[in-house]
Design a protein around this motif. Structure first.
Motif, PDB file in Angstrom:
ATOM      1  N   LEU A  35       6.519 -20.774   1.625  1.00  0.00           N
ATOM      2  CA  LEU A  35       6.697 -21.694   0.500  1.00  0.00           C
ATOM      3  C   LEU A  35       5.690 -21.420  -0.613  1.00  0.00           C
ATOM      4  CD1 LEU A  35       7.519 -25.068   2.275  1.00  0.00           C
ATOM      5  CD2 LEU A  35       9.070 -23.354   1.353  1.00  0.00           C
ATOM      6  N   ALA A  36       4.495 -20.953  -0.249  1.00  0.00           N
ATOM      7  CA  ALA A  36       3.512 -20.575  -1.273  1.00  0.00           C
ATOM      8  C   ALA A  36       4.041 -19.403  -2.091  1.00  0.00           C
ATOM      9  CB  ALA A  36       2.179 -20.224  -0.622  1.00  0.00           C
ATOM     10  N   ALA A  37       4.743 -18.478  -1.447  1.00  0.00           N
ATOM     11  CA  ALA A  37       5.343 -17.357  -2.177  1.00  0.00           C
ATOM     12  C   ALA A  37       6.399 -17.865  -3.166  1.00  0.00           C
ATOM     13  CB  ALA A  37       5.966 -16.364  -1.195  1.00  0.00           C
ATOM     14  N   ILE A  38       7.143 -18.881  -2.783  1.00  0.00           N
ATOM     15  CA  ILE A  38       8.131 -19.460  -3.704  1.00  0.00           C
ATOM     16  C   ILE A  38       7.425 -20.123  -4.874  1.00  0.00           C
ATOM     17  CG2 ILE A  38       9.931 -21.229  -3.934  1.00  0.00           C
ATOM     18  CD1 ILE A  38      10.701 -20.615  -1.049  1.00  0.00           C
ATOM     19  N   TYR A  39       6.313 -20.813  -4.644  1.00  0.00           N
ATOM     20  CA  TYR A  39       5.534 -21.399  -5.745  1.00  0.00           C
ATOM     21  C   TYR A  39       5.037 -20.312  -6.700  1.00  0.00           C
ATOM     22  CZ  TYR A  39       5.065 -26.307  -4.321  1.00  0.00           C
ATOM     23  OH  TYR A  39       5.295 -27.627  -4.040  1.00  0.00           O
ATOM     24  N   ASP A  40       4.739 -19.127  -6.139  1.00  0.00           N
ATOM     25  CA  ASP A  40       4.273 -18.018  -6.983  1.00  0.00           C
ATOM     26  C   ASP A  40       5.407 -17.354  -7.753  1.00  0.00           C
ATOM     27  OD1 ASP A  40       1.605 -18.270  -6.406  1.00  0.00           O
ATOM     28  OD2 ASP A  40       1.654 -16.858  -4.720  1.00  0.00           O
ATOM     29  N   GLY A  41       6.645 -17.748  -7.492  1.00  0.00           N
ATOM     30  CA  GLY A  41       7.766 -17.199  -8.251  1.00  0.00           C
ATOM     31  C   GLY A  41       8.657 -16.264  -7.467  1.00  0.00           C
ATOM     32  N   ALA A  42       8.419 -16.084  -6.173  1.00  0.00           N
ATOM     33  CA  ALA A  42       9.275 -15.216  -5.372  1.00  0.00           C
ATOM     34  C   ALA A  42      10.615 -15.902  -5.132  1.00  0.00           C
ATOM     35  CB  ALA A  42       8.605 -14.907  -4.031  1.00  0.00           C
ATOM     36  N   ARG A  44      13.970 -16.964  -2.863  1.00  0.00           N
ATOM     37  CA  ARG A  44      14.072 -17.459  -1.490  1.00  0.00           C
ATOM     38  C   ARG A  44      14.356 -16.315  -0.528  1.00  0.00           C
ATOM     39  NH1 ARG A  44      13.862 -23.245  -1.904  1.00  0.00           N
ATOM     40  NH2 ARG A  44      14.347 -23.681  -4.053  1.00  0.00           N
ATOM     41  N   GLY A  45      15.069 -15.310  -0.975  1.00  0.00           N
ATOM     42  CA  GLY A  45      15.321 -14.136  -0.139  1.00  0.00           C
ATOM     43  C   GLY A  45      14.029 -13.397   0.164  1.00  0.00           C
ATOM     44  N   ALA A  46      13.153 -13.272  -0.861  1.00  0.00           N
ATOM     45  CA  ALA A  46      11.863 -12.600  -0.653  1.00  0.00           C
ATOM     46  C   ALA A  46      10.980 -13.429   0.286  1.00  0.00           C
ATOM     47  CB  ALA A  46      11.154 -12.377  -1.979  1.00  0.00           C
ATOM     48  N   ALA A  47      11.018 -14.750   0.126  1.00  0.00           N
ATOM     49  CA  ALA A  47      10.233 -15.623   1.010  1.00  0.00           C
ATOM     50  C   ALA A  47      10.759 -15.540   2.447  1.00  0.00           C
ATOM     51  CB  ALA A  47      10.279 -17.060   0.509  1.00  0.00           C
ATOM     52  N   ALA A  48      12.091 -15.410   2.568  1.00  0.00           N
ATOM     53  CA  ALA A  48      12.680 -15.288   3.901  1.00  0.00           C
ATOM     54  C   ALA A  48      12.261 -13.975   4.554  1.00  0.00           C
ATOM     55  CB  ALA A  48      14.203 -15.374   3.807  1.00  0.00           C
ATOM     56  N   ARG A  49      12.237 -12.894   3.792  1.00  0.00           N
ATOM     57  CA  ARG A  49      11.785 -11.615   4.349  1.00  0.00           C
ATOM     58  C   ARG A  49      10.315 -11.691   4.739  1.00  0.00           C
ATOM     59  NH1 ARG A  49      15.245  -9.919   0.411  1.00  0.00           N
ATOM     60  NH2 ARG A  49      13.615  -9.616  -1.136  1.00  0.00           N
ATOM     61  N   LEU A  50       9.515 -12.366   3.926  1.00  0.00           N
ATOM     62  CA  LEU A  50       8.096 -12.532   4.220  1.00  0.00           C
ATOM     63  C   LEU A  50       7.900 -13.308   5.534  1.00  0.00           C
ATOM     64  CD1 LEU A  50       5.111 -12.314   3.238  1.00  0.00           C
ATOM     65  CD2 LEU A  50       5.464 -14.518   2.142  1.00  0.00           C
ATOM     66  N   ALA A  51       8.745 -14.316   5.757  1.00  0.00           N
ATOM     67  CA  ALA A  51       8.617 -15.144   6.953  1.00  0.00           C
ATOM     68  C   ALA A  51       9.368 -14.570   8.147  1.00  0.00           C
ATOM     69  CB  ALA A  51       9.134 -16.553   6.662  1.00  0.00           C
ATOM     70  N   GLY A  52      10.190 -13.539   7.918  1.00  0.00           N
ATOM     71  CA  GLY A  52      10.931 -12.930   9.008  1.00  0.00           C
ATOM     72  C   GLY A  52      12.134 -13.756   9.434  1.00  0.00           C
ATOM     73  N   THR A  53      12.776 -14.391   8.473  1.00  0.00           N
ATOM     74  CA  THR A  53      13.933 -15.225   8.774  1.00  0.00           C
ATOM     75  C   THR A  53      14.968 -15.058   7.658  1.00  0.00           C
ATOM     76  OG1 THR A  53      14.590 -17.466   9.362  1.00  0.00           O
ATOM     77  CG2 THR A  53      12.892 -17.271   7.714  1.00  0.00           C
ATOM     78  N   ASP A  54      15.962 -15.944   7.595  1.00  0.00           N
ATOM     79  CA  ASP A  54      16.969 -15.818   6.540  1.00  0.00           C
ATOM     80  C   ASP A  54      16.822 -16.930   5.504  1.00  0.00           C
ATOM     81  OD1 ASP A  54      17.876 -17.918   8.003  1.00  0.00           O
ATOM     82  OD2 ASP A  54      19.911 -17.172   8.284  1.00  0.00           O
ATOM     83  N   ARG A  55      17.596 -16.824   4.425  1.00  0.00           N
ATOM     84  CA  ARG A  55      17.455 -17.762   3.304  1.00  0.00           C
ATOM     85  C   ARG A  55      17.820 -19.192   3.685  1.00  0.00           C
ATOM     86  NH1 ARG A  55      20.866 -15.131  -1.315  1.00  0.00           N
ATOM     87  NH2 ARG A  55      22.301 -15.755   0.294  1.00  0.00           N
TER      88      ARG A  55
END
Length: 180
Positions: A35-42, A44-55
């Motif tokens: 979620l911090a990555a989403i606050y930085d502007g990433a 949801r797909g990028a945040a999902a890849r970062l977390a190892g899950t899906d959107r």
């Protein structure tokens, strides 16, 4: 296509990363970093890849975070099945064990686990295995007490002679052989 969900305005990326470092729950930490990555502007797909899950999972985290804050991201456990033995049934079982069995009434001289399981099924409609009943009985503080077996050729007079030969030395507390 649905409307994009926005994150809460009272948190920011740095605050979520700080929370992620201090939490004791690994899953919550991973979700906070995503979620911090989403606050930085990433995305949801990028945040999902970062977390190892899906959107879709990230979307569920956003919904939980928006309603409950960081505490909503802690792993939730269903709690398992409801206990089959209620406290009142457990109390009746303890009372049954404490009363003991009467051979003429109950048909047994002492309660066995299978007897208790059968009684519990007949009286309360609860079916348990003997191993589960054993764990419950031991958890309640009951133990199986039986007399020690005696050898058929045991000689009480020989035991008395043996005991008399070994008398404690009162000064040192060390066994001392006494000759009679």
């Amino acid at each position: 296509m649905g409307k994009a969900l926005s994150l809460r305005a009272d948190y920011d990326a740095a605050g979520l990363r700080r929370l992620a470092r201090t939490t004791k729950h690994a899953g919550q930490s991973r979700r906070l970093v995503a979620l911090a990555a989403i606050y930085d502007g990433a995305s949801r797909g990028a945040a999902a890849r970062l977390a190892g899950t899906d959107r879709q999972i990230v979307r569920d985290w956003v919904v939980r975070f928006d309603t409950d804050g960081p505490d909503g991201l802690v792993d939730r456990h269903a709690g398992g099945a409801a206990p089959r033995i209620t406290p009142s049934v457990l109390e009746a079982l303890a009372h049954r064990i404490e009363e003991g069995s009467i051979a003429a009434v109950h048909g047994v001289t002492g309660w066995r686990l299978r007897d208790l399981c059968a009684w519990l099924h007949e009286q309360h409609g609860v079916s348990l295995s003997e191993s589960r009943m054993s764990r419950i009985v031991r958890r309640e503080g009951f133990r199986l007490l039986t007399a020690r077996p005696r050898h058929y050729a045991q000689n009480p007079e020989a035991q008395d002679i043996f005991r008399a030969e070994f008398i404690l030395n009162e000064s040192s507390g060390v066994p001392k052989r006494a000759y009679l």
